[in-house]
Design a protein around this motif. Structure first.
Motif, PDB file in Angstrom:
ATOM      1  N   SER A  38      -4.886 -11.352  -4.683  1.00 38.58           N
ATOM      2  CA  SER A  38      -3.763 -10.413  -4.810  1.00 38.58           C
ATOM      3  C   SER A  38      -3.223 -10.641  -3.031  1.00 38.58           C
ATOM      4  CB  SER A  38      -4.228  -8.707  -4.907  1.00 38.58           C
ATOM      5  OG  SER A  38      -3.353  -8.158  -5.328  1.00 38.58           O
ATOM      6  N   ALA A  40      -1.830  -7.700  -2.455  1.00 40.44           N
ATOM      7  CA  ALA A  40      -1.889  -6.682  -2.226  1.00 40.44           C
ATOM      8  C   ALA A  40      -2.967  -6.492  -0.946  1.00 40.44           C
ATOM      9  CB  ALA A  40      -1.909  -5.500  -3.536  1.00 40.44           C
ATOM     10  N   ARG A  87       3.329 -12.345   2.622  1.00 39.22           N
ATOM     11  CA  ARG A  87       2.179 -11.113   3.397  1.00 39.22           C
ATOM     12  C   ARG A  87       1.652 -11.566   4.323  1.00 39.22           C
ATOM     13  NH1 ARG A  87       2.156  -7.123  -0.803  1.00 39.22           N
ATOM     14  NH2 ARG A  87       1.174  -5.783   0.321  1.00 39.22           N
TER      15      ARG A  87
END
Length: 740
Positions: A38, A40, A87
């Protein structure tokens, strides 16, 4: 001021990789930890990887990221798409700020993918996935080449120092190379040269995509360990072709995930595969990375000194101790937290879809969550830790690391608790490394140690906090003809029962015993009792399986002799046998889901026990019994359980399930299986029927609460005795101390 350890001169020396220089020869090899899937979790992954960079790792390789959706390991698995790579800038920034170098690994799962989009060189299903992979079309193969190149470019744009191509462990690139998984009749598979076309095309496309300054590593399979794998000539031709297409480093891999030979568990001899790495190194002009069971820095140094490799991959060791390189540099080798290759908290968790950590270091993968915040001097507390098993030892270290004043009490004269017994099991010899490291680490942390002391509640009144880590006692067995002693320390004959003999009864006896010698696993493993030639083990959990191996394994242990171990498992020279495996081990693949990881498949029951004497006789007959109807060892770890079960079959251990125990008498052990009563004629019965918590001191402290009483914290087996779970015990101990 610390002085660098002279014994690690090669391991700590820098190396020019062509595109850049690394500060030492220690590589944190690719290992999926469950934070990759992920975007995140990028901040957590950054903290995890940056900690290893601060600890001094020369080069870090991430877990595998697919170049496209088809190649994901799971439906939501890691992919090097634009969103994810954006990210990842925080990851590369933090690693570079710590003077580290980092590569992104690109991994296409091929037929190992656990989703319906799986695709491979040819249609078919692997033993590790219920999904049938489709055959990539010729255009699909070309698109996959392009996807690798695009993903690599995105990785470099995100700040990675380069990429590694996963061409080992039976993933897609490896699947194209092996005759067993590539029977195409087009330019991508007609003969050995055509089978190499795809991985070589990927390497060339990626080299062009990442430019001249980024590093390109390729993880190459030196030993497939599957029927129909590559032979040595094919592997060397591939290696030279990769170098011609711009690969800067060759990182070695051993064994496919479906292989029926263990390659990473603790029973594999140290550096068992380094001679193959040396053979590769002699055939190429780029640096070569050795891997698989090189956990001890001293062994790593030996591999380098022998000219067998240029760098050493130490993935799990850097889980256990992220500061391993720095400690070596500072002359603190004796304080390194050792990896014992148990796989319990790392690979077993990953293959169950959970986040990885480490038995020896529960903060691994949880750097932002399990924080040992230093305390101000005025907030120091006097902490007593009672019990020096794994939970108590790590509680004492964590409390001292935070700045508390710690005293560790142990009733015996040795540290380690039940881990001392585990270290005596053949194949678990590396557990002794943990036992050797704790005294040095405790001394360095300033922990006061009082061995041979069993403190009373009154003795502990001067402490602010008391951590109770007193462990477990063997569970009493309620069986006619047998009972354990009241204190749980060992068995004794039941009152009025037959002449059943407990540990030590035979010494000095006037007459020969007329019934089985009944002992606990502790009696056996601590040397207080000797087993006979016919043994029944009551209880087939983790301890029962260990005891069965202790009683039946070849001597000396093959783990201590790489050549004996290879004969034991049928590992051959890939120059002589395709795939590096003897033909007699080429039984059909196990059913899907029977295993995973590099040690993920189950050896077949009809495999020959290679260590049995020529006349077929065995030194000891061992019966392993459990109440449950399930397969013995079913609850063991995903990456290790199949190895234990295979060893039991090899040794001819007689396994009984669905057993109801009836009695022990002069004839032996009487049981009932279904509607049938059976007599198992044995001269020794070993009790491995579980444990109960030893928390009498905790109860005494809690009952005597007063204004002077310390705060009491109960951890490990003293809190929960279900099985002997050192990983849970250590994690609970560190979490508890983090809150003091």
């Amino acid at each position: 001021m610390h002085t660098a350890s002279p014994g690690y001169a090669r391991l700590l020396s820098p190396l020019d990789l062509g595109r850049f220089e690394v500060r030492n020869r220690i590589v944190m090899g690719s290992m999926h930890v469950g934070l990759e899937d992920s975007p995140a979790d990028a901040e957590k992954l950054a903290a995890y990887l940056a900690e290893r960079a601060r600890g001094g790792a020369g080069l870090i390789v991430t877990g595998g990221y697919s170049p496209n959706r088809t190649g994901r390991l799971t439906p939501r698995g890691a992919e090097a798409d634009e969103r994810t790579m954006e990210r990842h800038r925080v990851i590369t920034r933090e690693v570079h700020e710590a003077d580290g170098r980092i590569l992104l690994q690109l991994l296409h799962a091929g037929r190992y993918a656990f989703h319906p989009l799986a695709a491979s060189a040819q249609a078919g299903r692997s033993p590790l996935s219920p999904f049938r992979a489709r055959r990539l079309t010729r255009r699909g193969v070309q698109r996959t080449v392009e996807d690798f190149a695009s993903a690599a470019a995105r990785a470099v744009e995100a700040g990675y120092d380069g990429v590694e191509l996963m061409g080992s462990e039976g993933y897609l690139l490896n699947q194209f190379l092996a005759p067993a998984t590539n029977r195409r009749r087009d330019r991508w598979g007609r003969g050995a040269e055509a089978r190499r076309t795809f991985p070589l095309a990927v390497a060339q496309a990626v080299r062009e995509a990442i430019g001249p300054d980024a590093l390109l590593s390729y993880r190459i399979s030196l030993l497939d360990l599957v029927p129909g794998g590559q032979d040595w000539v094919e592997t060397m031709v591939l290696a030279r072709g990769l170098v011609e297409r711009g690969v800067d480093v060759l990182s070695t891999g051993i064994g496919w995930h479906e292989s029926r030979v263990p390659t990473i568990v603790t029973s594999v001899p140290r550096a068992a595969f380094a001679p193959l790495t040396e053979r590769l190194r002699m055939n190429v002009d780029v640096p070569v990375i050795a891997s698989n069971r090189i956990h001890d820095p001293a062994v790593a140094e030996q591999v380098l000194a022998a000219g067998q490799a240029d760098l050493i991959s130490m993935a799990r060791p850097l889980l256990a101790d992220p500061h391993l390189p720095r400690k070596l540099t500072e002359g603190r080798a004796s304080q390194v937290v050792p990896c014992i290759a148990c796989n319990q908290a790392c690979l077993d968790r990953v293959f169950d879809g959970k986040r990885a950590s480490c038995l020896m270091n529960p903060r691994a993968g949880r750097e932002t969550e399990l924080v040992l915040t230093p305390v101000l001097q005025r907030r120091q507390r006097k902490v007593a830790v009672v019990g020096a098993g794994p939970a108590g030892l790590e509680a004492a270290l964590a409390a001292a690391e935070r700045g508390h004043v710690v005293t560790l009490f142990e009733a015996t004269d040795e540290l380690g608790g039940q881990l001392r017994m585990a270290a005596r099991i053949p194949g678990k010899e590396d557990y002794a490394q943990a036992l050797r490291s704790w005294p040095t680490r405790l001394a360095a942390a300033g922990v006061g140690i009082r061995l041979g002391v069993r403190p009373s509640a009154q003795d502990l009144l001067g402490f602010h906090d008391v951590v109770i880590a007193t462990g477990v006692l063997p569970r009493e067995v309620d069986l006619p003809g047998f009972a354990t002693t009241p204190d749980g320390s060992g068995p004794a004959a039941a009152a009025g029962g037959p002449d059943v003999h407990a540990a030590g009864d035979r010494a000095g006896a006037d007459t020969a015993p007329t019934g089985p010698h009944v002992i606990t696993y502790a009696d056996l493993l601590e040397g207080r009792a000797e087993p006979g030639e016919r043994v029944a083990i009551i209880g087939a959990g983790g301890i029962g399986v260990d005891v069965a191996q202790y009683l039946s394994a070849p001597q000396p242990s093959p783990t201590l002799d790489a050549q004996a171990w290879k004969r034991h498992w049928g590992v051959a020279d890939p120059a002589d046998h395709r795939g590096g495996i003897l033909p007699r081990l080429s039984a059909p693949c196990p059913r899907p889901g029977s295993g995973s990881g590099s040690d993920g498949a189950v050896p077949q029951p009809d495999q020959p026990a290679l260590d049995v004497p020529a006349d077929g006789r065995r030194a000891r007959v061992v019966h392993l019994l459990q109440r449950k109807d399930t397969k013995i060892g079913a609850g063991l770890g995903r990456t290790t359980g199949w190895v234990h079960r295979a060893e039991l079959r090899r040794a001819g251990v007689v396994q009984h399930t669905g057993v109801a125990y009836q009695r022990i008498d002069e004839q032996g052990l009487h049981v009932r299986v279904g509607d049938q009563e059976q007599l198992i004629e044995v001269d020794t019965v070993v009790i491995c029927a579980g444990q109960v918590s030893e928390r009498s001191l905790a109860d005494e402290l809690l009952q005597a609460r007063s204004g002077r009483s310390p705060r009491v914290h109960v951890v490990g087996g003293a809190d929960v005795a279900a099985e002997l779970d050192a990983e849970r015990a250590i994690r609970q101990a560190v979490e508890t101390v983090a809150g003091i």
